[in-house]
Write an enzyme that holds these catalytic residues in place. Sequence first.
Site, PDB file in Angstrom:
ATOM      1  N   CYS A  84     -38.529  42.618 -48.286  1.00  0.00           N
ATOM      2  CA  CYS A  84     -37.265  43.333 -49.347  1.00  0.00           C
ATOM      3  C   CYS A  84     -37.237  45.057 -48.291  1.00  0.00           C
ATOM      4  O   CYS A  84     -36.271  45.302 -47.515  1.00  0.00           O
ATOM      5  CB  CYS A  84     -37.985  43.827 -50.640  1.00  0.00           C
ATOM      6  N   HIS A 185     -41.223  38.006 -51.969  1.00  0.00           N
ATOM      7  CA  HIS A 185     -42.002  39.168 -52.012  1.00  0.00           C
ATOM      8  C   HIS A 185     -43.748  38.565 -51.900  1.00  0.00           C
ATOM      9  O   HIS A 185     -44.411  38.102 -52.792  1.00  0.00           O
ATOM     10  CB  HIS A 185     -42.745  40.329 -53.035  1.00  0.00           C
ATOM     11  N   GLU A 187     -46.730  39.323 -50.708  1.00  0.00           N
ATOM     12  CA  GLU A 187     -47.940  39.713 -50.948  1.00  0.00           C
ATOM     13  C   GLU A 187     -47.578  40.000 -52.221  1.00  0.00           C
ATOM     14  O   GLU A 187     -49.430  40.392 -52.936  1.00  0.00           O
ATOM     15  CB  GLU A 187     -47.316  41.833 -50.321  1.00  0.00           C
TER      16      GLU A 187
END
Length: 215
Positions: A84, A185, A187
């Site tokens: 990002c 994302h 994660e």
Amino acid sequence: MKACVIVYPGSNCDRDTYHALEYVGMKVDYVGLNDELEPYGLIVLPGGFSYGDYLRPGAVAAREKIAGEILKAVEKGKLILGICNGFQILIEMNLLPGALLQNSSGRFVCRWVHLSVSDAVTPFTMYYTRDEVIRLPVAHGFGRYVKVGDKVRVVFKYLEDVNGSDERIAGIASEDGRILGMMPHPERACESILGGTDGLKLFQSIVEFLRRESH
């Protein structure tokens, strides 16, 4: 296998990323803007809003002292992951081609999206298969990827038009595959309690690649 997460003023996904790396068994450190990156085999630029996205998202962060350390790491062939805002910083540093502009809707988009894996032979995607459909969250206002030239190594594509990106591109890699920038994302999708686990394979791929290189 040591990894680091660079913390910029305004980073807000540094802890999520740290946890994901630790979750797959890596030793992880946070590093600041004046630290050295020599000890690390993986350098992660996390999501967030470094310097409040002033000037352009990632523009100020790309000119910090730590940028010189990132360039040294690139020269040594270390793995670099920008998620990002981290992707925006890599673009601003000219480590990846193209540009990231405001979403075509003019609005911030924050939701889960479906992607296809276009390239499953990078150090970050070894555990995926080509054309595999995965589900990851996005959260960005300036994620519209615009190509500059035709030499773009596309790694992830949106299955729908999320932000107006050229060819629905969601993530790209450097020519040698050792630098990956992506807007979604991973994660935030490493454990079922978060709503999905499709991001886990990305971090597992990194571990496996570094393990093979060390032997």
